[in-house]
Design a protein around this motif. Structure first.
Motif, PDB file in Angstrom:
ATOM      1  N   ASP A   1     -73.106  18.865   3.569  1.00 46.06           N
ATOM      2  CA  ASP A   1     -71.701  17.680   3.413  1.00 46.06           C
ATOM      3  C   ASP A   1     -70.721  18.065   4.821  1.00 46.06           C
ATOM      4  OD1 ASP A   1     -73.538  17.412   0.849  1.00 46.06           O
ATOM      5  OD2 ASP A   1     -71.967  18.542  -0.434  1.00 46.06           O
ATOM      6  N   ILE A   2     -70.269  18.924   5.324  1.00 44.87           N
ATOM      7  CA  ILE A   2     -69.268  18.863   6.057  1.00 44.87           C
ATOM      8  C   ILE A   2     -69.981  18.229   7.135  1.00 44.87           C
ATOM      9  CG2 ILE A   2     -67.716  20.921   7.546  1.00 44.87           C
ATOM     10  CD1 ILE A   2     -67.452  22.696   4.908  1.00 44.87           C
ATOM     11  N   VAL A   3     -71.242  18.589   7.575  1.00 46.12           N
ATOM     12  CA  VAL A   3     -71.435  18.159   9.277  1.00 46.12           C
ATOM     13  C   VAL A   3     -71.799  16.621   8.697  1.00 46.12           C
ATOM     14  CG1 VAL A   3     -73.761  18.326  10.062  1.00 46.12           C
ATOM     15  CG2 VAL A   3     -72.711  20.767   9.798  1.00 46.12           C
ATOM     16  N   ALA A   4     -72.388  16.145   7.792  1.00 41.71           N
ATOM     17  CA  ALA A   4     -72.217  14.798   7.424  1.00 41.71           C
ATOM     18  C   ALA A   4     -70.903  13.938   7.534  1.00 41.71           C
ATOM     19  CB  ALA A   4     -72.933  14.221   5.643  1.00 41.71           C
ATOM     20  N   GLU A   5     -69.652  14.819   6.910  1.00 39.05           N
ATOM     21  CA  GLU A   5     -68.682  14.567   7.166  1.00 39.05           C
ATOM     22  C   GLU A   5     -68.191  14.389   9.195  1.00 39.05           C
ATOM     23  OE1 GLU A   5     -65.618  17.153   4.879  1.00 39.05           O
ATOM     24  OE2 GLU A   5     -66.417  16.205   2.794  1.00 39.05           O
ATOM     25  N   ARG A   6     -68.437  15.187   9.559  1.00 39.23           N
ATOM     26  CA  ARG A   6     -68.171  14.943  11.402  1.00 39.23           C
ATOM     27  C   ARG A   6     -68.863  14.159  11.702  1.00 39.23           C
ATOM     28  NH1 ARG A   6     -65.131  17.943   8.277  1.00 39.23           N
ATOM     29  NH2 ARG A   6     -64.179  20.271   9.147  1.00 39.23           N
ATOM     30  N   GLY A   7     -69.706  13.253  11.429  1.00 44.17           N
ATOM     31  CA  GLY A   7     -71.136  12.910  11.551  1.00 44.17           C
ATOM     32  C   GLY A   7     -72.003  13.303  12.625  1.00 44.17           C
ATOM     33  N   PHE A   8     -72.588  13.879  12.153  1.00 46.32           N
ATOM     34  CA  PHE A   8     -73.782  15.011  12.525  1.00 46.32           C
ATOM     35  C   PHE A   8     -74.635  15.441  12.152  1.00 46.32           C
ATOM     36  CE2 PHE A   8     -69.857  15.971  14.795  1.00 46.32           C
ATOM     37  CZ  PHE A   8     -70.222  15.808  16.767  1.00 46.32           C
ATOM     38  N   VAL A   9     -75.864  15.310  11.639  1.00 45.73           N
ATOM     39  CA  VAL A   9     -76.968  16.347  11.357  1.00 45.73           C
ATOM     40  C   VAL A   9     -77.587  17.707  11.656  1.00 45.73           C
ATOM     41  CG1 VAL A   9     -77.844  13.799  10.891  1.00 45.73           C
ATOM     42  CG2 VAL A   9     -78.244  15.773  12.637  1.00 45.73           C
ATOM     43  N   SER A  10     -76.803  17.989   9.651  1.00 43.78           N
ATOM     44  CA  SER A  10     -77.660  19.285   9.461  1.00 43.78           C
ATOM     45  C   SER A  10     -79.754  19.459   8.973  1.00 43.78           C
ATOM     46  CB  SER A  10     -77.111  20.051   9.463  1.00 43.78           C
ATOM     47  OG  SER A  10     -76.634  19.877   7.889  1.00 43.78           O
ATOM     48  N   GLU A  11     -79.664  20.248   9.486  1.00 47.37           N
ATOM     49  CA  GLU A  11     -81.076  20.998   8.737  1.00 47.37           C
ATOM     50  C   GLU A  11     -80.959  22.600   8.476  1.00 47.37           C
ATOM     51  OE1 GLU A  11     -84.762  18.562   9.710  1.00 47.37           O
ATOM     52  OE2 GLU A  11     -83.748  18.734  11.572  1.00 47.37           O
ATOM     53  N   SER A  12     -81.754  23.009   7.610  1.00 49.71           N
ATOM     54  CA  SER A  12     -81.842  24.922   7.042  1.00 49.71           C
ATOM     55  C   SER A  12     -83.098  25.399   7.861  1.00 49.71           C
ATOM     56  CB  SER A  12     -82.148  24.827   6.020  1.00 49.71           C
ATOM     57  OG  SER A  12     -80.463  24.662   5.430  1.00 49.71           O
ATOM     58  N   TYR A  13     -83.357  25.867   8.138  1.00 52.85           N
ATOM     59  CA  TYR A  13     -84.865  26.937   8.517  1.00 52.85           C
ATOM     60  C   TYR A  13     -84.810  28.189   8.586  1.00 52.85           C
ATOM     61  CZ  TYR A  13     -85.112  22.737  12.055  1.00 52.85           C
ATOM     62  OH  TYR A  13     -85.311  21.204  12.273  1.00 52.85           O
ATOM     63  N   GLY A  14     -86.293  28.618   8.407  1.00 53.37           N
ATOM     64  CA  GLY A  14     -85.899  29.735   7.451  1.00 53.37           C
ATOM     65  C   GLY A  14     -86.469  30.243   6.455  1.00 53.37           C
ATOM     66  N   GLU A  15     -86.792  31.207   5.989  1.00 50.72           N
ATOM     67  CA  GLU A  15     -87.527  31.262   4.661  1.00 50.72           C
ATOM     68  C   GLU A  15     -86.281  32.417   3.730  1.00 50.72           C
ATOM     69  OE1 GLU A  15     -89.634  30.299   3.328  1.00 50.72           O
ATOM     70  OE2 GLU A  15     -90.252  28.944   4.813  1.00 50.72           O
ATOM     71  N   GLY A  16     -86.352  32.767   2.373  1.00 46.53           N
ATOM     72  CA  GLY A  16     -85.228  33.703   1.747  1.00 46.53           C
ATOM     73  C   GLY A  16     -83.747  33.868   2.288  1.00 46.53           C
ATOM     74  N   ALA A  17     -83.550  35.181   3.024  1.00 42.46           N
ATOM     75  CA  ALA A  17     -82.698  35.977   3.129  1.00 42.46           C
ATOM     76  C   ALA A  17     -81.540  35.115   4.559  1.00 42.46           C
ATOM     77  CB  ALA A  17     -82.323  36.703   2.989  1.00 42.46           C
ATOM     78  N   ASP A  18     -82.888  34.610   5.526  1.00 46.49           N
ATOM     79  CA  ASP A  18     -82.887  34.245   6.648  1.00 46.49           C
ATOM     80  C   ASP A  18     -82.657  33.085   7.000  1.00 46.49           C
ATOM     81  OD1 ASP A  18     -82.941  36.746   8.000  1.00 46.49           O
ATOM     82  OD2 ASP A  18     -85.283  37.155   7.794  1.00 46.49           O
ATOM     83  N   ARG A  19     -82.604  31.945   5.962  1.00 48.86           N
ATOM     84  CA  ARG A  19     -82.490  30.546   5.734  1.00 48.86           C
ATOM     85  C   ARG A  19     -80.824  30.675   6.253  1.00 48.86           C
ATOM     86  NH1 ARG A  19     -85.771  26.447   5.017  1.00 48.86           N
ATOM     87  NH2 ARG A  19     -84.661  24.373   3.785  1.00 48.86           N
ATOM     88  N   HIS A  20     -81.142  29.686   7.036  1.00 52.99           N
ATOM     89  CA  HIS A  20     -79.394  28.948   8.073  1.00 52.99           C
ATOM     90  C   HIS A  20     -79.864  27.516   8.248  1.00 52.99           C
ATOM     91  CE1 HIS A  20     -82.892  29.883  11.172  1.00 52.99           C
ATOM     92  NE2 HIS A  20     -82.100  28.761  12.304  1.00 52.99           N
ATOM     93  N   THR A  21     -78.596  27.009   9.160  1.00 55.55           N
ATOM     94  CA  THR A  21     -78.764  25.939   9.158  1.00 55.55           C
ATOM     95  C   THR A  21     -78.438  25.664  10.769  1.00 55.55           C
ATOM     96  OG1 THR A  21     -77.767  25.578   7.700  1.00 55.55           O
ATOM     97  CG2 THR A  21     -77.319  23.908   8.413  1.00 55.55           C
ATOM     98  N   VAL A  22     -78.789  24.319  11.491  1.00 55.77           N
ATOM     99  CA  VAL A  22     -78.742  23.957  12.255  1.00 55.77           C
ATOM    100  C   VAL A  22     -78.523  22.795  12.774  1.00 55.77           C
ATOM    101  CG1 VAL A  22     -80.320  23.864  14.623  1.00 55.77           C
ATOM    102  CG2 VAL A  22     -80.863  25.965  13.012  1.00 55.77           C
ATOM    103  N   ILE A  23     -77.033  22.442  13.561  1.00 55.03           N
ATOM    104  CA  ILE A  23     -76.194  21.664  13.693  1.00 55.03           C
ATOM    105  C   ILE A  23     -77.038  20.864  15.010  1.00 55.03           C
ATOM    106  CG2 ILE A  23     -73.919  20.259  14.008  1.00 55.03           C
ATOM    107  CD1 ILE A  23     -72.731  23.307  12.110  1.00 55.03           C
ATOM    108  N   ARG A  24     -76.868  19.219  14.697  1.00 55.05           N
ATOM    109  CA  ARG A  24     -77.501  18.274  15.373  1.00 55.05           C
ATOM    110  C   ARG A  24     -76.780  17.367  15.885  1.00 55.05           C
ATOM    111  NH1 ARG A  24     -82.550  20.005  14.118  1.00 55.05           N
ATOM    112  NH2 ARG A  24     -83.623  21.502  15.711  1.00 55.05           N
ATOM    113  N   ARG A  25     -76.850  16.456  17.546  1.00 57.00           N
ATOM    114  CA  ARG A  25     -75.721  14.972  17.139  1.00 57.00           C
ATOM    115  C   ARG A  25     -76.441  14.207  16.100  1.00 57.00           C
ATOM    116  NH1 ARG A  25     -71.754  13.887  19.920  1.00 57.00           N
ATOM    117  NH2 ARG A  25     -71.439  16.195  21.781  1.00 57.00           N
ATOM    118  N   ALA A  26     -76.319  13.180  16.115  1.00 56.70           N
ATOM    119  CA  ALA A  26     -76.462  12.114  15.000  1.00 56.70           C
ATOM    120  C   ALA A  26     -77.570  11.193  15.647  1.00 56.70           C
ATOM    121  CB  ALA A  26     -75.723  11.793  13.731  1.00 56.70           C
TER     122      ALA A  26
END
Length: 165
Positions: free
Chosen positions: A140-165
């Motif tokens: 939600d914060i990333v979208a407010e800033r005008g960027f895109v994000s995706e989650s990667y990984g499994e379980g406790a290692d799942r994290h977010t990666v941010i890119r330009r829109a």
């Protein structure tokens, strides 16, 4: 009295979420009594989740319990208690002494640092692993800033990666 809510069903009903909040409040009151901590509980249903907040007239009395790691641990114990009593998966959210607002501000600072790395020429910026709830806040914060994000990984290692829109 508990009702079974199978995964194939739609989102839990408000009555089911209120039941979760009541069970959680009883559990947390017991923990506060054991810890000899005075706290007032507030229950709410928002965005398809039960929310339980613990507040105190003297915020310092909740200082040890409002540490983000402690809140996460107590939340998981509370969810397990709710699941054990209802037979349903719980996505309950616990806030102790404003810890959720503090964590959201911390996540916003993490996103801002990641955006600065993008502004400095990085093609993407990864954030540390975090809970699904925290990842949703980050998205939600990333979208407010005008960027895109995706989650990667499994379980406790799942994290977010941010890119330009």
């Amino acid at each position: 009295m508990s009702t079974t809510h199978s995964p194939a069903d739609s989102a839990p009903t408000v009555a089911e979420l209120e039941e979760e909040g009541d069970i959680a409040a009883d559990f947390i009151e017991g923990l506060l009594d054991i810890a000899d901590v005075d706290g007032d509980l507030a229950l709410d249903v928002r965005n398809g989740r039960a929310y339980v907040s613990v507040e105190a007239d003297n915020p310092a009395s909740l200082a040890l319990l409002s540490d983000p790691d402690t809140v996460q641990a107590v939340q998981e114990l509370t969810r397990l208690t709710v699941q054990n009593q209802t037979g349903r998966f719980s996505r309950l959210i616990l806030d102790i002494g404003g810890s959720r607002d503090a964590r959201q501000q911390e996540l916003a600072r993490l996103v801002d640092r990641a955006v600065a790395r993008l502004d400095d020429g990085a093609s993407q910026a990864s954030l540390p692993a975090m809970s699904s709830y925290e990842r949703k806040l980050v998205h939600d914060i990333v979208a407010e800033r005008g960027f895109v994000s995706e989650s990667y990984g499994e379980g406790a290692d799942r994290h977010t990666v941010i890119r330009r829109a």
